[in-house]
Enzyme design. Structure first.
Site, mmCIF file in Angstrom:
data_model
loop_
_atom_site.group_PDB
_atom_site.id
_atom_site.type_symbol
_atom_site.label_atom_id
_atom_site.label_comp_id
_atom_site.label_asym_id
_atom_site.label_seq_id
_atom_site.Cartn_x
_atom_site.Cartn_y
_atom_site.Cartn_z
ATOM 1 N N ASP A 15 -7.881 -5.520 0.031
ATOM 2 C CA ASP A 15 -8.320 -6.356 -1.099
ATOM 3 C C ASP A 15 -7.952 -7.815 -0.943
ATOM 4 O O ASP A 15 -8.396 -8.656 -1.715
ATOM 5 C CB ASP A 15 -7.703 -5.805 -2.405
ATOM 6 N N HIS B 121 0.858 -1.194 0.000
ATOM 7 C CA HIS B 121 0.000 0.000 0.000
ATOM 8 C C HIS B 121 0.888 1.236 0.000
ATOM 9 O O HIS B 121 1.959 1.236 0.622
ATOM 10 C CB HIS B 121 -0.896 0.011 1.254
HETATM 11 C C1 SDX Z 1 -6.216 0.073 -2.841
HETATM 12 O O1 SDX Z 1 -4.392 4.584 -2.014
HETATM 13 C C2 SDX Z 1 -5.380 3.952 -1.395
HETATM 14 O O2 SDX Z 1 -5.794 4.342 -0.334
HETATM 15 C C3 SDX Z 1 -5.937 2.763 -2.117
HETATM 16 C C4 SDX Z 1 -6.958 1.935 -1.364
HETATM 17 C C5 SDX Z 1 -8.219 2.711 -1.113
HETATM 18 O O3 SDX Z 1 -8.935 2.340 -0.175
HETATM 19 O O4 SDX Z 1 -8.529 3.629 -1.917
HETATM 20 O O5 SDX Z 1 -6.414 1.505 -0.136
HETATM 21 C C6 SDX Z 1 -7.367 0.698 -2.157
HETATM 22 O O6 SDX Z 1 -5.962 0.399 -3.971
HETATM 23 C C7 SDX Z 1 -5.339 -0.895 -2.079
HETATM 24 C C8 SDX Z 1 -4.086 -1.350 -2.905
HETATM 25 C C9 SDX Z 1 -4.561 -2.422 -3.857
HETATM 26 N N1 SDX Z 1 -3.498 -2.789 -4.819
HETATM 27 C C10 SDX Z 1 -2.884 -3.976 -4.778
HETATM 28 O O7 SDX Z 1 -3.057 -4.836 -3.900
HETATM 29 C C11 SDX Z 1 -1.967 -4.241 -5.962
HETATM 30 C C12 SDX Z 1 -0.616 -4.803 -5.458
HETATM 31 N N2 SDX Z 1 0.055 -3.740 -4.723
HETATM 32 C C13 SDX Z 1 0.928 -2.891 -5.466
HETATM 33 O O8 SDX Z 1 0.816 -2.773 -6.811
HETATM 34 C C14 SDX Z 1 1.488 -1.721 -4.690
HETATM 35 O O9 SDX Z 1 1.803 -2.163 -3.447
HETATM 36 C C15 SDX Z 1 0.629 -0.474 -4.589
HETATM 37 C C16 SDX Z 1 0.220 0.009 -5.938
HETATM 38 C C17 SDX Z 1 -0.582 -0.741 -3.759
HETATM 39 C C18 SDX Z 1 1.475 0.594 -3.918
HETATM 40 O O10 SDX Z 1 2.517 0.863 -4.740
HETATM 41 P P1 SDX Z 1 3.595 2.032 -4.383
HETATM 42 O O11 SDX Z 1 3.300 2.673 -3.096
HETATM 43 O O12 SDX Z 1 3.740 2.902 -5.581
HETATM 44 O O13 SDX Z 1 4.878 1.224 -4.117
HETATM 45 P P2 SDX Z 1 5.857 0.731 -5.246
HETATM 46 O O14 SDX Z 1 5.073 0.206 -6.412
HETATM 47 O O15 SDX Z 1 6.854 1.799 -5.484
HETATM 48 O O16 SDX Z 1 6.537 -0.529 -4.518
HETATM 49 C C19 SDX Z 1 7.578 -0.320 -3.587
HETATM 50 C C20 SDX Z 1 8.415 -1.585 -3.711
HETATM 51 C C21 SDX Z 1 8.795 -1.898 -5.162
HETATM 52 O O17 SDX Z 1 10.017 -2.578 -5.131
HETATM 53 P P3 SDX Z 1 11.373 -1.716 -5.527
HETATM 54 O O18 SDX Z 1 11.156 -1.174 -6.926
HETATM 55 O O19 SDX Z 1 11.475 -0.621 -4.480
HETATM 56 O O20 SDX Z 1 12.488 -2.722 -5.451
HETATM 57 O O21 SDX Z 1 7.664 -2.713 -3.256
HETATM 58 C C22 SDX Z 1 7.456 -3.615 -4.318
HETATM 59 C C23 SDX Z 1 7.742 -2.873 -5.622
HETATM 60 O O22 SDX Z 1 8.224 -3.752 -6.626
HETATM 61 N N3 SDX Z 1 6.069 -4.039 -4.246
HETATM 62 C C24 SDX Z 1 5.641 -5.291 -4.395
HETATM 63 C C25 SDX Z 1 4.251 -5.226 -4.197
HETATM 64 N N4 SDX Z 1 3.879 -3.957 -3.959
HETATM 65 C C26 SDX Z 1 5.009 -3.228 -3.989
HETATM 66 N N5 SDX Z 1 6.290 -6.439 -4.666
HETATM 67 C C27 SDX Z 1 5.522 -7.544 -4.752
HETATM 68 N N6 SDX Z 1 4.180 -7.566 -4.573
HETATM 69 C C28 SDX Z 1 3.504 -6.427 -4.295
HETATM 70 N N7 SDX Z 1 2.194 -6.447 -4.112
#
Ligand code: SDX
Length: 436
Positions: A370, A312
């Site tokens: 989720d 998140h």
């Molecule tokens: C919702 O914003 C809100 O409030 C949203 C929400 C709401 O109520 O409105 O809470 C609802 O959207 C919840 C989130 C649902 N999405 C997912 O579950 C999809 C999987 N999660 C990700 O795609 C990700 O964690 C996000 C999009 C939720 C957050 O992404 P960020 O904050 O932009 O973080 P990032 O993509 O920069 O990741 C940071 C690191 C990265 O690694 P590095 O490049 O630093 O080496 O963490 C890794 C990412 O690769 N990473 C993951 C991961 N999520 C982040 N690695 C594996 N699996 C994951 N799920």
């Protein structure tokens, strides 16, 4: 907003090279202070640069507060755990819209007002006929929500407080009806009209699962679970879809069009589409023995695979909603007598492994709302394609409350970010006859 500079004359100072610029620092009631850099470009000729808005406050708001490190979520100051435990969704809607919990009389009046706007214009049924039966319900919702503005011209004047409130009530009231219609259309069953004698969640379940050929009474445990799921998803500060609604509304677009924009943004798998993606991922993993293979893929930089339902932008600890969602999931499975759901086994084992894996611990990737919602909704009988639609039904009150707050903010202006341009510098046109 309490400007720190008034109290202590302090300011935030930006130093670039040998130049300094002072900017006011504002303090909220809780949470991080902000540096007001509105005059940065005028004074320095520079923009800030923050793709994804990881360090940018887009607005001042009094609606929802999140503390990502402590796993705190407050709606108008009330903890989500208490609202989910003791309240109902329409009470939460009233709280988000008006800022206070309703008195008994206010609650009765609000429920009455919402209930009497649950029908949609009869001609809206024709919109559905234009979609393929296998259209994704979010495509249907995005189209139909935008079309609402073609039917409710008497609540599109955003300068009229009365029309703003009527539009808000209409959105909250009609989203479940449209969502149920999208579901019924996809399975070829007749639409069911809303009933004014039912509570919000029971009304929605009846419109989804009743048929004209027999009576239907929603299972009270499932209706309570549905209502609680709506509460958990109602609002969440300046997330991507809410920011979309605010930006669309900043141009003066009507509230129905703004909510349609929010639906479109929510659909993405990184946001509201994650509940559908998370369940599809659990199904793809299929059994506990295959979890290590997927954990390995999630860590692999060269593999775009992510663990859906994990991570998140704000919560760098457990999403408080996920805990309540997990409890609701078990209540629903118990009520339905589902003892050994293989997806739940995979989910619980995946969560256990991920919470102890260095990669996830180091990157602070915890289950978000989720992760368990999909298992719950599937058990309740919803197809995965309906999961984000349910999220949109719940989030409509958050979108509309944030939209209202923005429209009613005297400092409001159209949102228009700038950019860091790295494209071609000026060059002259070459006629095609002279191009190689
Ligand atoms: C919702 O914003 C809100 O409030 C949203 C929400 C709401 O109520 O409105 O809470 C609802 O959207 C919840 C989130 C649902 N999405 C997912 O579950 C999809 C999987 N999660 C990700 O795609 C990700 O964690 C996000 C999009 C939720 C957050 O992404 P960020 O904050 O932009 O973080 P990032 O993509 O920069 O990741 C940071 C690191 C990265 O690694 P590095 O490049 O630093 O080496 O963490 C890794 C990412 O690769 N990473 C993951 C991961 N999520 C982040 N690695 C594996 N699996 C994951 N799920």
């Amino acid at each position: 907003m309490d400007a720190k500079t008034d109290a202590k004359g302090k300011a935030g100072t930006l130093t670039v090279g040998n130049k300094n610029w002072d900017f006011p620092v504002y303090k909220g009631t809780i949470g991080p202070d902000v540096v007001d850099i509105a005059k940065l470009y005028a004074e320095s000729g520079m923009f800030t640069y923050d793709p994804g808005f990881t360090s940018t406050a887009s607005c001042e708001s009094k609606i929802t507060y999140i503390d990502g490190d402590e796993g705190i979520l407050l709606y108008r100051g009330y903890p989500i755990e208490q609202l989910a435990e003791h309240g109902d969704f329409l009470e939460t809607c009233y709280l988000l819209l008006y800022g206070e919990l309703p008195t008994p009389a206010q609650k009765v009046d609000f429920d009455y007002r919402v209930n009497r706007h649950t029908m949609v214009h009869e001609q809206m049924m024709r919109f559905f006929q234009g979609f393929r039966r296998d259209a994704h319900p979010m495509a249907v919702m995005t189209g139909c929500v935008g079309a609402l503005s073609a039917f409710y011209h008497d609540s599109t004047d955003i300068s009229d407080p009365h029309q703003r409130m009527i539009a808000s009530i209409r959105m909250i009231a009609k989203m479940p009806t449209l969502a149920a219609m999208a579901y019924k259309y996809s399975i070829g069953q007749p639409f069911m009209y809303p009933r004014n004698d039912l509570d919000y969640a029971s009304n929605f379940l009846r419109m989804c699962y009743a048929v004209p050929t027999e009576d239907y009474k929603a299972n009270p445990v499932l209706a309570r679970a549905m209502d609680r799921i709506f509460i958990l998803h109602a609002d969440h500060e300046q997330n991507a879809s809410t920011s979309t609604v605010r930006l669309a509304g900043s141009s003066g677009a009507n509230p129905f069009a703004c909510i349609a924009a929010g639906c479109a943004c929510l659909w993405g798998p990184a946001h509201g589409g994650a509940n559908e993606a998370a369940l599809n991922m659990l199904s793809e993993i299929g059994r506990v023995e295959r979890i290590p293979e997927f954990i390995k893929r999630a860590k692999d930089k060269n593999d775009p695979f992510r663990l859906m339902g994990f991570g998140h932008r704000v919560y760098k600890h457990y999403d408080p909603r996920a805990k309540i969602m997990q409890k609701t999931c078990h209540e629903v499975l118990n009520e339905l007598g589902i003892k050994d759901d293989p997806l739940l086994d995979v989910a619980m084992e995946l969560e256990k492994i991920a919470l102890h894996d260095d990669y996830f611990v180091e990157k602070k990737l915890y289950p978000n709302i989720d992760f368990y919602s999909g298992i719950t909704l599937k058990a309740m009988g919803f197809p995965t394609t309906m999961f984000t639609v349910l999220f949109a039904v719940a989030r409509t009150v958050g979108w509309i409350a944030q939209w209202k707050e923005m429209i009613e903010d005297p400092k409001q202006k159209i949102g228009r970010p700038r950019q860091l341009y790295t494209g071609a510098t000026r060059r002259d046109y070459v006629p095609i006859s002279r191009r190689k």
